[in-house]
Design an enzyme around this catalytic site. Sequence first.
Site, PDB file in Angstrom:
ATOM      1  N   TYR A 281      -3.845 -54.601  24.724  1.00 42.64           N
ATOM      2  CA  TYR A 281      -5.140 -54.139  25.193  1.00 42.64           C
ATOM      3  C   TYR A 281      -4.946 -53.339  26.472  1.00 42.64           C
ATOM      4  O   TYR A 281      -4.243 -53.767  27.395  1.00 42.64           O
ATOM      5  CB  TYR A 281      -6.050 -55.347  25.421  1.00 42.64           C
ATOM      6  CG  TYR A 281      -7.421 -55.022  25.950  1.00 42.64           C
ATOM      7  CD1 TYR A 281      -8.235 -54.096  25.308  1.00 42.64           C
ATOM      8  CD2 TYR A 281      -7.907 -55.651  27.086  1.00 42.64           C
ATOM      9  CE1 TYR A 281      -9.502 -53.804  25.798  1.00 42.64           C
ATOM     10  CE2 TYR A 281      -9.175 -55.378  27.568  1.00 42.64           C
ATOM     11  CZ  TYR A 281      -9.965 -54.439  26.923  1.00 42.64           C
ATOM     12  OH  TYR A 281     -11.210 -54.142  27.405  1.00 42.64           O
TER      13      TYR A 281
ATOM     14  N   ASP B  47      -1.712 -64.066  23.514  1.00 43.66           N
ATOM     15  CA  ASP B  47      -3.111 -63.716  23.314  1.00 43.66           C
ATOM     16  C   ASP B  47      -3.339 -63.693  21.811  1.00 43.66           C
ATOM     17  O   ASP B  47      -2.876 -62.785  21.108  1.00 43.66           O
ATOM     18  CB  ASP B  47      -3.416 -62.355  23.939  1.00 43.66           C
ATOM     19  CG  ASP B  47      -4.888 -61.974  23.850  1.00 43.66           C
ATOM     20  OD1 ASP B  47      -5.564 -62.431  22.904  1.00 43.66           O
ATOM     21  OD2 ASP B  47      -5.363 -61.211  24.707  1.00 43.66           O
TER      22      ASP B  47
ATOM     23  N   LYS C 152     -14.938 -62.336  20.708  1.00 42.66           N
ATOM     24  CA  LYS C 152     -14.650 -61.776  19.389  1.00 42.66           C
ATOM     25  C   LYS C 152     -14.920 -62.805  18.282  1.00 42.66           C
ATOM     26  O   LYS C 152     -16.049 -63.176  18.034  1.00 42.66           O
ATOM     27  CB  LYS C 152     -13.208 -61.272  19.360  1.00 42.66           C
ATOM     28  CG  LYS C 152     -12.811 -60.396  20.553  1.00 42.66           C
ATOM     29  CD  LYS C 152     -13.690 -59.179  20.736  1.00 42.66           C
ATOM     30  CE  LYS C 152     -13.128 -58.173  21.735  1.00 42.66           C
ATOM     31  NZ  LYS C 152     -13.004 -58.639  23.116  1.00 42.66           N
TER      32      LYS C 152
ATOM     33  N   ARG D 146     -20.041 -74.033  39.234  1.00 45.12           N
ATOM     34  CA  ARG D 146     -18.839 -73.221  39.044  1.00 45.12           C
ATOM     35  C   ARG D 146     -17.638 -74.063  38.621  1.00 45.12           C
ATOM     36  O   ARG D 146     -16.677 -73.551  38.066  1.00 45.12           O
ATOM     37  CB  ARG D 146     -18.518 -72.466  40.342  1.00 45.12           C
ATOM     38  CG  ARG D 146     -17.504 -71.339  40.154  1.00 45.12           C
ATOM     39  CD  ARG D 146     -17.346 -70.464  41.389  1.00 45.12           C
ATOM     40  NE  ARG D 146     -16.530 -71.083  42.410  1.00 45.12           N
ATOM     41  CZ  ARG D 146     -16.962 -71.484  43.596  1.00 45.12           C
ATOM     42  NH1 ARG D 146     -18.242 -71.347  43.917  1.00 45.12           N
ATOM     43  NH2 ARG D 146     -16.157 -72.039  44.477  1.00 45.12           N
TER      44      ARG D 146
END
Length: 556
Positions: A274, A347, A372, A221
């Site tokens: 978004y 962003d 994306k 992690r």
Amino acid sequence: MAVYTCPRVFTSSSSSYCCRHHPDLATRRAAADKPGPRPRLAAGRVDATAPFHGLSSLILRFPPNFVRQLSTKARRNCSNIGVAQIVAASWSNKDSDLSAVPAASAVDAAATAADLVVPPQIGAEDDRAATAAIAASSAAVDDVAVFGNGVQFGGLPDLKDASFLSSDGSIAIHAGERLGRGIVTDAITTPVVNTSAYFFKKTADLLDFKEKRATSFEYGRYGNPTTVVLEEKISALEGAESTLMLASGMCASTVLLMALVPAGGHIVTTTDCYRKTRIFIETILPKMGITATIIDPADVGALETALDKNKVSLYFTESPTNPFLRCVDIQLVSDLCHRKGALVCIDGTFATPINQKALALGADLVVHSATKYLAGHNDVLAGCISGSMKLVSEIRILHHILGGALNPNAAYLIIRGMKTLHIRVQQQNSTALGMAKILEAHPKVAHVYYPGLPNHPEHELAKRQMTGFGGVVSFEIDGDLKRTIKFIDALKIPYIAPSFGGCESIVDQPAIMSYWDLSQSDRLKYGIKDNLVRFSFGLEDFKDLKDDILQALEKI
């Protein structure tokens, strides 16, 4: 975050696994220890005397029963994890000179060796040589540099050594790999390291790591060698000191907001964004006492007012925004926010690092949904945050607590996808601009939203701070919900789906795809009309896409 180095794995007391150095290594290391500047190869590359290159020359010797344990399936996968060359170089019966095994024939040699009925035995002479090699490799660990960011590998060359690369395309292909990769392999592609934990040779090594005298990986992690390669690649492309990879774009945004905005703090964001980001800001952050001012992307006056009235910790926005592709003057808002002690995060998912460099324009952080354009093939979920070492490290601490780690297989897919990022983005820029002009002139299209068009409210700004306008075009059909559905259903090439930025074209009707749980009047509060279409252009031929869209328009 810590860094893993190969020699730490092998214990000197174990007879099961041993190490040998490549014959060239001793000569190279001797040369490296000489005072004075290191010799450089053509095009500014560091010579192989660097510690990393020495470590990459290690050859490992496996126990005799390894041949029997290696299944056919495992042999097919050897090249992915760097084992094929290791096996090929070491499976020679009583041959102490391992230099005779050519690297180019590694995979074939491994396959041949695995088919032997009786595996070769390791003799006493080999054991003595291996023991000596282990001692040498342990000494090599001392030469591994400890980097300030705690995530890079020892011996990696600084990005300045890549100054001979003048384009984003070259950087996207080679950064983190040819320019320095801390995984012991001669493979061109980065291996996938599938492990959940990393071990220490002895407790003293663990204490050295805990007290920051040495670097290592510890737990999956907290970091992974494959993921580190991807982080280095994105940092190089963004011009960032550090990058953190996370499990999704939303994971990146939410962890960033929680890490950098204190309880009772205030943020500024924009109306067009978004929807899930807006939901988090409006419903989750208030539970932590965090309030928000929401302004129009171009309303600089509203930003100044918010900065004057509130102790703003962070200005967080997209540019271009989703779905109306509004653009924020990054340099201007960064100047305004920094005067008041507020951070700026952009962003840049719609822009990509190819079309826009938010950090160079003054932003403190840039976020991407790597799902994306960065990955680019509609086959992986990921997010990333890039910026200064100080800020990214602060976010990384919370990330280690919350989880949301990126799977190394996903990291590999993004590394692979980024090698064609510049070509894909250039093609998508061109297709989207051409189709935006055609749609703008079509009688059955009421309005087109695309920063590359002169009628876009931030067209001049986009020309100043972007080198391309992106591959997504939003537009409104001249009609109602049903007529827009008829248009979308008549399309033959694009998939009706969420997301964007992949090789395949994707189309969606935001009123249905993202806002269907709201009433029509509530959708309109966000500017989402029933006739709005968001079209993400893929890599299909321009004429095919044009013909498909025009035939669909003719059917409504």
